[in-house]
Scaffold this motif. Structure first.
Motif: not given
Ligand code: NAD
Length: 502
Positions: A96-117, A119-124
């Protein structure tokens, strides 16, 4: 064969591809739903369809239960040492760490929370939860209990078996990690139903579960609606436990289904209407910053959102003025926008619901001090940060969970009065106290009926610290060693060493 959703992002914050298998994940493979029907998945920022995912049914739950039961009996549960389970969970976290940015992009696209938030907090944070429980997997053990001479008495903490889990849409990846990690660490096998609104990050993680080498059937993901897949899980005779996060209304249905079927063990993490209490001696600027974070983070779609802000009369005007300026400054917009803080609400239905609450506040005589409107394109589900004043304790906007960027700011005079008001809802999830007086912080903190109390901060959560509700906010705890207690059966072993029956 189920389809694959792939999408290329070319935004200032993220350039890259995402790739998600859209089938159900049963017995270690992506499969079509037995119904062959699909669910449309929408981008909450635009209201447009992103992709379709397989729509599970009760029949698919039966298949998943058979796979999970077989895995529990043969390749997981008591058949593998905790260290092996921990290693697999750790491997998953690494992938998951190796795919962190991809997971963040999927989540921001699907759920609408800001990508920065995200990537910086939710996925880590989600990855951290999986690592935390990976570390626990070989440390789950019972106790030796001293009783009488000639006897050895000890307990074993055994996995419960096949666990059903149901999660909401507000923080999909975090909820997914929070549910599966302690259950798997303790040796259970899992069938999890993501929200039908936001299944993409969970499905992406399933590919990583395959890659990590989990035995088939240990983790199964069945996307579907609550009244079909959710109810099949909670009423299934061969599911040993159900763990649910979502609304109090649905929690009641889950409890009823569990009691009417096999009386399965349950954990419920439900709604909230959390009070944030700010005393005269608080650092006002800090209180404003935390209060904004408390209510407007993730568009107010947080179960512990600090939606009732009680401010003591001596600083009420100053607080309200500064809180208003800070709230107005939030940049609302596309989750992939450079400065976006607040994205869209999850759906048009949820947007209408929040707007309905705003209308009810006005109808019941409260004053809209800030916001109260939709923002931008009508298809985009954006709502301006909203502050109500001049409320009464019985108003719907004071009593009910809105789950949007809507706060009420209420003036109070003394400690006793504010404790009474703060405790005056059906909920008891979280609360906060802002004061420089340490005695007051303890006194109020202990008097509040809430599963979490923050002092001079808000929204602080940690993998090791239990989280859950008093009253109608739930039963049980997530996070920390407390969550593990909900995923084991305690067996007492009485060994007779040399005691003869006369
Ligand atoms: P919801 O209760 O509508 O749905 C949650 C999940 O339950 C979804 O997957 C849904 O499909 C499923 N579901 C719906 N009806 C069902 C049924 N009859 N049987 C079984 N499953 C069913 O909640 P939501 O709108 O997705 O999420 C928002 C709610 O979640 C809020 O109330 C929020 O406070 C709560 N929440 C609580 C916590 C917590 O830790 N306490 C965390 C996040 C969200």
């Amino acid at each position: 064969m189920p389809a694959i959703f792939s999408h290329r992002f070319d935004t200032p914050l993220y350039t890259g591809n995402v790739c998600v298998q859209t089938g159900l994940f049963i017995n270690g493979a992506f499969v079509d739903a037995s119904s062959r029907t699909t669910i449309d998945i929408f981008n909450p920022s635009t209201g447009k369809v992103i992709t379709q995912v397989s729509e599970g049914t009760a029949k698919d739950i039966d298949l998943a239960v058979a796979a999970a039961r077989n895995a529990f009996n043969t390749t997981w549960g008591l058949k593998v040492p905790g260290s092996a389970r921990g290693q697999l969970l750790y491997k998953l976290a690494t992938l998951m760490e190796e795919s962190l940015e991809e997971l963040a992009a999927i989540e921001a696209l699907d759920n609408g929370t800001a990508f920065g938030v995200v990537k910086g907090w939710v996925v880590p944070f989600s990855i951290g939860l999986i690592k935390y429980y990976a570390g626990w997997a070989d440390k789950i053990s019972g106790q030796v209990i001293e009783t009488d001479e000639g006897r050895l008495t000890y307990t074993r903490h055994e996995p419960i078996g096949v666990v059903g889990q149901i999660i909401p849409w507000n923080a999909p990846l975090l909820m997914f990690a929070m549910k599966i990690a302690p259950a798997l660490a303790a040796g259970n096998t899992v069938i999890i139903k993501p929200s039908e609104l936001t299944p993409l990050s969970a499905l992406r993680v399933c590919s990583l579960v395959q890659e990590a080498g989990f035995p088939p059937g240990v983790l199964n993901v069945v996307v579907g609606y609550g009244n079909t897949v959710g109810s099949a899980l909670s009423s299934h005779m061969s599911i040993d436990k159900i763990s649910f996060t979502g609304s109090t209304l649905t929690g009641r249905k889950i409890m009823e289904a569990a009691s009417k079927s096999n009386l399965k063990n349950i954990t419920l993490e439900l709604g909230g209407k959390s009070p944030n209490i700010i005393f005269n001696d608080a650092d006002v600027d800090q209180a404003v910053n935390w209060a904004c974070h408390g209510i407007f983070f993730a568009q107010g779609q947080i179960c512990f959102a600090g939606s009732r802000i009680y401010v003591q009369s001596g600083i009420y005007d100053e607080f309200l003025a500064k809180f208003t300026v800070r709230s107005k400054a939030h940049k609302i917009g596309d989750p992939f926008g450079v400065d976006s803080y607040q994205g869209p609400q999850i759906s048009s239905t949820q947007t209408e619901r929040v707007m309905g609450y705003i209308k009810s506040g006005v109808d019941q005589g409260a004053k809209v001090h800030l916001g109260g409107q939709r923002h931008g394109e009508q298809d985009g589900n954006f709502i301006t940060p909203t502050i109500f004043t001049d409320t009464r304790p019985d108003m719907k906007i004071v009593q009910e969970e809105i789950f949007g960027p809507v706060s009420v700011v209420i003036k109070f005079e003394d400690q006793e009065d504010v404790i009474q008001q703060a405790n005056d809802t059906i909920y008891g999830l979280a609360a906060a106290v802002f004061t420089q007086d340490i005695s007051q912080a303890f006194e109020v903190g202990h008097a509040l009926k809430a599963g979490t109390v923050w002092v001079n901060c808000y929204n602080e959560v940690h993998a090791a610290v239990p989280f859950g509700g008093f009253k109608q906010s739930g039963i049980g705890r997530e996070y920390g060693s407390y969550a593990l207690e909900h995923y084991v059966n305690v067996k007492a072993m009485h060994i007779n060493i040399n005691h003869k029956m006369g």
